[in-house]
Design a protein around this motif. Sequence first.
Motif, PDB file in Angstrom:
ATOM      1  N   SER A 283       0.824  -1.201   0.000  1.00  0.00           N
ATOM      2  CA  SER A 283       0.000   0.000   0.000  1.00  0.00           C
ATOM      3  C   SER A 283       0.868   1.264   0.000  1.00  0.00           C
ATOM      4  O   SER A 283       0.513   2.261  -0.620  1.00  0.00           O
ATOM      5  N   VAL A 284       2.037   1.207   0.638  1.00  0.00           N
ATOM      6  CA  VAL A 284       2.941   2.361   0.578  1.00  0.00           C
ATOM      7  C   VAL A 284       3.427   2.582  -0.858  1.00  0.00           C
ATOM      8  O   VAL A 284       3.496   3.708  -1.346  1.00  0.00           O
TER       9      VAL A 284
ATOM     10  N   GLY B  89       1.835   1.741  -3.563  1.00  0.00           N
ATOM     11  CA  GLY B  89       0.691   2.274  -4.303  1.00  0.00           C
ATOM     12  C   GLY B  89       0.492   3.757  -4.020  1.00  0.00           C
ATOM     13  O   GLY B  89       0.227   4.546  -4.940  1.00  0.00           O
ATOM     14  N   ASP B  90       0.650   4.151  -2.739  1.00  0.00           N
ATOM     15  CA  ASP B  90       0.482   5.561  -2.380  1.00  0.00           C
ATOM     16  C   ASP B  90       1.570   6.430  -3.001  1.00  0.00           C
ATOM     17  O   ASP B  90       1.429   7.643  -3.086  1.00  0.00           O
ATOM     18  N   SER B  91       2.674   5.815  -3.437  1.00  0.00           N
ATOM     19  CA  SER B  91       3.742   6.583  -4.078  1.00  0.00           C
ATOM     20  C   SER B  91       3.556   6.625  -5.594  1.00  0.00           C
ATOM     21  O   SER B  91       4.514   6.790  -6.336  1.00  0.00           O
ATOM     22  N   ASP B  92       2.326   6.402  -6.067  1.00  0.00           N
ATOM     23  CA  ASP B  92       1.989   6.469  -7.503  1.00  0.00           C
ATOM     24  C   ASP B  92       2.654   5.390  -8.335  1.00  0.00           C
ATOM     25  O   ASP B  92       2.976   5.618  -9.496  1.00  0.00           O
TER      26      ASP B  92
ATOM     27  N   ASN C 123      10.032   6.115   0.644  1.00  0.00           N
ATOM     28  CA  ASN C 123       8.793   5.916   1.405  1.00  0.00           C
ATOM     29  C   ASN C 123       8.731   4.528   2.033  1.00  0.00           C
ATOM     30  O   ASN C 123       8.265   4.368   3.150  1.00  0.00           O
TER      31      ASN C 123
END
Length: 718
Positions: free
Chosen positions: A661-662, A664-667, A703
């Motif tokens: 998920s991290v 994914g959150d970093s595009d 991240n």
Amino acid sequence: MDYAPSILAKLPGISSRLDRNLRHLLETLESYMPDDQVELILRAYKFGAEAHQGQTRLSGEPYISHPLAVAQILADMHLDGQAIAAAILHDVIEDTEIDVADLEQQFGNEIAILVDGVSKLDQIQFDSQAEAQAESFRKMMLAMIEDIRVILVKLADRLHNMRTLAAMPPKKQARIARETLDIYAPIANRLGINRLKIELEDLGFRYLYPFRYRVIGRVLRRRTGNQRQIVKKITEQLEKAMREEGIEGQVNGREKHLYSIYKKMAEKKRSLTDIADVFGFRIVVEDVNTCYRMLGIVHGRFKPMPGRFKDYIAIPRVNGYQSLHTTLFGPKGLPLEVQIRTVEMDRVAESGVAAHWQYKAEDKTTASPQRRAREWLAKLLEIQKSGSPEEFLESVKVDLFPDKIYVFTPKGDIMPLPKGATVVDFAYAVHTDVGNRCVAAKIDRNLVPLRTVLQNSHTVEIITARGAKPNPNWVTFVATAKARSAIRNYMKSMRSSESIDLGKRLLDRSLKDINSSLRKIGKVRMRSVLDELNIETTSDLFGQLGLGERLAPLTARYLVGGEEDDETQAAASLVIAGTEGMVMSYAKCCYPIPGDSVMGYLSAGRGIVVHRNHCGNLTNFRKHPEKWLAVSWEADIEREFSSQIQVATVNKTGVLAEVASVIGDSDSNIEQVSVMDRHEDCTEISFLLTVRDRTHLARVMRNVRKMPSVLRVSRVCA
Ligand code: MN
């Protein structure tokens, strides 16, 4: 059998096992074959025995005992005289002084060709190397396409070798057993020759997994006492039911063969007792109508299990097998598997393509194994003309392991497809044009994505659009060779236009290096160079350059007509825009992304493959410096690139999801995750993800690194 004495009388008295075996063969032959054919085979026997004189098998028996046994196997299947003569002679070319010409002179053209075909197959070794195997397999299939009897002799040869495998050293036993399970048993199955298939499988299993074979065998034997009682009781009940309805026929309890039990255990992950507790019965009756009547009667006595009824009479298996299958709840809930078929279907089920050999001419039904086999071979021939050996092998494998599904066209026609086939496979199965132009599809009238996997009895409707093109990405999910090769062909034509563009750029750049340009060269000079190089058009030249079949710097110098100067030029680099399409690819060993320093490798037929400068694979390629070219990234590239990172985390449930998920959150999108290594205190996970460039990748890694449960993050480099 009036003629029997005439032939048997010519034999010496039964003095040895060999004589006994020969006599047995002749008796079998005389039961179905005219006199002159039997004479021919006897002559072949004498010829073979003489040729093999003095040779022995590993077991110590005279060599001729082997071809004789092979002939017996085929005679039991009622094959024709030529095939059986060829079986007797099948090793003479390989192992004696005799050659094809001798055989032709003695026994005629057809037998000589058969023996020659079998001898060629003998030289094929299947080893584990996939590529070598593909090529051997292709040869084997080609021999079969020419005359299917070649493969029948070969299968019988293999069967006898398996029966006598004990004489071989253990290492060889395992190799031959594996080959039998991988290649020969599936072919026997595809040709519907059940008898051969079962024996090949059980023998292969026995020698490849001796321990498992013994265990299963022991358990089955222990159970049989009790089991026999149950089988007998149920057989009697079924027979009684038949008599009451005035139906003529036979009921038999069916023994499961060891290998099929083992396979079921492995595939369905069920215990041996679960599988061995299933009882099999076969009911053979006169005609098709009676089959269906009998089904009704059986369902009246025992409750049928829902979803287990299969009508292979209406929809035969691809190898021509026909039968009704149903599973019933027997006494104490024990499952009873029942097959119902006609006498004729029973014969076909046992002997497949060999079932009707002597009546070749009458073969007209669509379901006949001969016709099925012919259609199959014709299709193989087509694929073999167009594809690579690997592709051919793959498609043969799909055919040999026939997990088919059946779907319907909107008009109600049945279309067989391999399991796993998608909407796109269906479209190409209908017609190549339909495949190439399909844009959407409906299953049972609902719109579905093109990659949807089809299930049995779906009704599929394809929606096409004029001017639509296949998507290269389809190759990743289609299941049939037909769809794959059609998409590839389309890509090839598309690629050629891309390679022309790239080739032109490469040549421009190389000309610039030596202070020239296409304009300076001029049309006249270009034409004369093309003629010298035997190339038709400028586009063809560009195409060759773009695909790496010809090197741009050399061509440039040639065009300028200059002296060979070896001075290394400070080569201007080729700029990668990321839009080159299929002629520019990014190496899967080091996953270069914009910002990395990179090199391009001209790979014949594939265009340019971009590697990172410190990729380990570069050392291999350094041997061909002329194929390397300097490349650099254009400033603003819009597309995304794949990159690979490795993350070490603490062992904790849910940690993989947290990292994902991290990311994914970093595009970034994750394309693939694999756990590389699990230690006591940490786990190494590798992610294949998409990023725009080095800066983006650095942000993703930062991240992830910040997470408390992450110990290390690194970019994977080859
Ligand atoms: Mn042999």
